[in-house]
Write a protein that holds these residues in place. Structure first.
Motif, PDB file in Angstrom:
ATOM      1  N   CYS A 122     -20.574   1.655  13.621  1.00  0.00           N
ATOM      2  CA  CYS A 122     -20.124   3.052  13.491  1.00  0.00           C
ATOM      3  C   CYS A 122     -21.228   4.060  13.812  1.00  0.00           C
ATOM      4  O   CYS A 122     -20.942   5.241  14.022  1.00  0.00           O
ATOM      5  CB  CYS A 122     -19.563   3.299  12.099  1.00  0.00           C
TER       6      CYS A 122
ATOM      7  N   ASN B 147     -10.657   5.746  10.861  1.00  0.00           N
ATOM      8  CA  ASN B 147     -12.037   5.439  11.235  1.00  0.00           C
ATOM      9  C   ASN B 147     -12.015   4.710  12.583  1.00  0.00           C
ATOM     10  O   ASN B 147     -11.556   3.568  12.657  1.00  0.00           O
ATOM     11  CB  ASN B 147     -12.653   4.572  10.135  1.00  0.00           C
TER      12      ASN B 147
ATOM     13  N   GLY C  56     -16.224  -2.279   0.346  1.00  0.00           N
ATOM     14  CA  GLY C  56     -16.078  -0.828   0.489  1.00  0.00           C
ATOM     15  C   GLY C  56     -16.970  -0.025  -0.447  1.00  0.00           C
ATOM     16  O   GLY C  56     -17.596   0.952  -0.038  1.00  0.00           O
ATOM     17  N   GLN C  57     -17.055  -0.471  -1.701  1.00  0.00           N
ATOM     18  CA  GLN C  57     -17.848   0.313  -2.666  1.00  0.00           C
ATOM     19  C   GLN C  57     -19.330   0.261  -2.338  1.00  0.00           C
ATOM     20  O   GLN C  57     -20.028   1.274  -2.461  1.00  0.00           O
ATOM     21  CB  GLN C  57     -17.583  -0.196  -4.077  1.00  0.00           C
TER      22      GLN C  57
ATOM     23  N   TRP D 242      -2.054   6.304  -1.992  1.00  0.00           N
ATOM     24  CA  TRP D 242      -3.351   5.629  -2.176  1.00  0.00           C
ATOM     25  C   TRP D 242      -4.274   5.944  -0.995  1.00  0.00           C
ATOM     26  O   TRP D 242      -5.436   6.312  -1.185  1.00  0.00           O
ATOM     27  CB  TRP D 242      -3.186   4.103  -2.313  1.00  0.00           C
TER      28      TRP D 242
ATOM     29  N   ARG E  82      -5.413  -5.321   2.560  1.00  0.00           N
ATOM     30  CA  ARG E  82      -5.095  -3.889   2.452  1.00  0.00           C
ATOM     31  C   ARG E  82      -6.333  -3.034   2.209  1.00  0.00           C
ATOM     32  O   ARG E  82      -6.291  -1.818   2.380  1.00  0.00           O
ATOM     33  CB  ARG E  82      -4.070  -3.653   1.334  1.00  0.00           C
TER      34      ARG E  82
ATOM     35  N   ASN F 242     -14.400   8.420   5.773  1.00  0.00           N
ATOM     36  CA  ASN F 242     -13.794   8.715   4.480  1.00  0.00           C
ATOM     37  C   ASN F 242     -14.104  10.168   4.128  1.00  0.00           C
ATOM     38  O   ASN F 242     -15.261  10.577   4.100  1.00  0.00           O
ATOM     39  CB  ASN F 242     -14.386   7.769   3.422  1.00  0.00           C
TER      40      ASN F 242
ATOM     41  N   ARG G 226      -7.715   8.121  -1.518  1.00  0.00           N
ATOM     42  CA  ARG G 226      -9.030   7.461  -1.466  1.00  0.00           C
ATOM     43  C   ARG G 226      -9.814   7.769  -0.197  1.00  0.00           C
ATOM     44  O   ARG G 226     -11.029   7.596  -0.169  1.00  0.00           O
ATOM     45  CB  ARG G 226      -8.860   5.940  -1.543  1.00  0.00           C
TER      46      ARG G 226
ATOM     47  N   THR H  17       0.859  -1.180   0.000  1.00  0.00           N
ATOM     48  CA  THR H  17       0.000   0.000   0.000  1.00  0.00           C
ATOM     49  C   THR H  17       0.898   1.234   0.000  1.00  0.00           C
ATOM     50  O   THR H  17       2.127   1.110   0.039  1.00  0.00           O
ATOM     51  CB  THR H  17      -0.975   0.003   1.194  1.00  0.00           C
TER      52      THR H  17
ATOM     53  N   HIS I 128     -19.726  10.846  11.110  1.00  0.00           N
ATOM     54  CA  HIS I 128     -18.826   9.720  11.352  1.00  0.00           C
ATOM     55  C   HIS I 128     -17.617   9.883  10.450  1.00  0.00           C
ATOM     56  O   HIS I 128     -17.753  10.205   9.260  1.00  0.00           O
ATOM     57  CB  HIS I 128     -19.561   8.413  11.057  1.00  0.00           C
TER      58      HIS I 128
ATOM     59  N   ARG J  68     -14.077  11.688   1.425  1.00  0.00           N
ATOM     60  CA  ARG J  68     -14.910  11.878   0.219  1.00  0.00           C
ATOM     61  C   ARG J  68     -16.393  11.781   0.570  1.00  0.00           C
ATOM     62  O   ARG J  68     -17.209  12.536   0.038  1.00  0.00           O
ATOM     63  CB  ARG J  68     -14.542  10.829  -0.842  1.00  0.00           C
TER      64      ARG J  68
END
Ligand code: UT7
Length: 329
Positions: free
Chosen positions: A123, A286, A221-222, A43, A162, A259, A47, A39, A256, A261
């Motif tokens: 979360c 996180n 994740g997506q 990256w 990762r 991320n 991201r 990693t 929370h 983004r």
């Protein structure tokens, strides 16, 4: 004897604690490389916005992290531990199967007798816990509550994966919530949809002296990203509606911290300038249920969130769970 319940609950003080071991992305990448896991800082930052996270030392538990956070919140509130008649710890990484982390924390605080329990909504745990404590205070079931998010997510990370192990960190955040004649918590909004359990879970369980199934976190994740962006806007709108307020009334958005983004996308949908968004994911990663109270405490101590400000807290996570709390600080 007639008893009139106070109409509101209000945050009286905040506190937080991070374990001292801080790993930058470069530190983590070097550690992972030893096991052939590739990693990079580029990256991870690109991201997620994460630059660093804290990991608890071996043997340090969620209640160990919760204790200094709770003490700091009590001190900020000017409330003695002996006045606390409710402790809710939101955690997915409890000290043990039972008793609850909240009971263990209660004892570490040197108190006994009040209600204490853990709340598991991953979360969204702190949002759920704050909402439950608000309800209990309004009904007169409690008068002064410690509401805490405390996590040692490093214990459930697969350091060979990762796609997840670079995202999470350990920590704890706490608030003291007290009965109040003035608002306080203005509105809450909680939701869940168990049909999405598989996209973010630790599927293992303890049975017959063994762990059955994987005891490590797995995430699509997506899929989580897509769901999160949609439900965060909905719950933000719902809680504003319930309070009779609009986007323009929000002084601070404390989502929370998963991320950057996702956080930017929520702020944009609420038409909030990014300087009204509290960001700690860059330094904490996180921390699941701990992320919102950690960010709140940093914003209070950093002089951003001030008494009288209208603050939107919102979270999303495994379950799937999501929700928001709108409050007057
Ligand atoms: O707290 C609960 C809520 N959780 C969240 O909100 C998490 C939501 N999801 C996300 O934040 C993002 O989906 C992630 C940060 C987890 C992933 O970002 P992404 O933009 O969705 O990346 P991706 O999964 O599409 O992966 C893109 C590429 C893949 O390579 P290929 O297939 O394009 O060649 C991955 O293998 O990035 C690769 N990759 C990595 N590369 C370097 C995945 N993880 C890493 C890594 N380092 N750590």
């Amino acid at each position: 004897m007639s008893h009139k319940n106070p109409p509101y609950s209000r945050i009286l003080g905040t506190g937080s604690f991070l374990p001292p071991n801080r790993l930058t992305n470069a530190d983590l990448a070097a550690q992972l490389a030893k096991d052939g896991v590739e990693t990079s800082d580029e990256w991870i930052v690109g991201r997620t916005g994460i630059h660093a996270r804290h990991f608890a030392a071996p043997g340090v538990t969620a209640s160990d992290l919760a204790l200094p956070a709770a003490r700091a919140a009590l001190e900020a509130a000017g409330v003695a531990a002996s006045e606390i008649d409710l402790i809710i710890v939101a955690t997915s990484t409890p000290d043990m199967v039972f008793p609850s982390t909240a009971c263990l924390l209660q004892h570490k605080l040197g108190i006994a007798g009040g209600a204490a329990f853990d709340l598991q909504a991953v979360c969204s745990g702190f949002i759920y816990a704050l909402s439950v404590a608000d309800s209990m205070i309004k009904t007169g079931a409690a008068t002064k509550a410690l509401v805490i998010g405390a996590e040692v997510f490093s214990r459930i990370l697969d350091f060979k994966d990762r796609t997840t192990c670079v995202l999470f960190g350990d920590g704890a955040g706490a608030v003291v919530l007290g009965a109040s004649q003035t608002p306080g918590i203005l509105a809450t909004d909680l939701h869940a949809d168990g049909s999405h359990a598989g996209i973010l879970c630790v599927p293992g369980t303890v049975s017959g002296g063994l762990v059955l199934g994987s005891p490590l976190l797995t995430m699509d994740g997506q899929a989580v990203f897509k769901l999160a962006v949609g439900v965060l806007e909905k719950t933000a709108r719902a809680v504003l509606d319930k309070a009779g307020l609009t986007d323009a009334d929000i002084d601070w958005l404390i989502p929370h911290q998963a991320n950057l983004r996702i956080m930017h996308s929520t702020a944009k949908k609420l038409k909030l300038p990014l300087d009204k968004l509290i960001v700690t994911v860059d330094q904490h990663g996180n921390t699941s249920a701990a992320s919102i109270p950690l960010a709140l405490d940093h914003a209070v101590r950093g002089g951003q969130v001030k008494p009288g400000d209208t603050v939107m807290l919102e979270g999303v996570g495994g379950g799937f769970t999501w929700g928001a709390v709108l409050l007057n600080f």
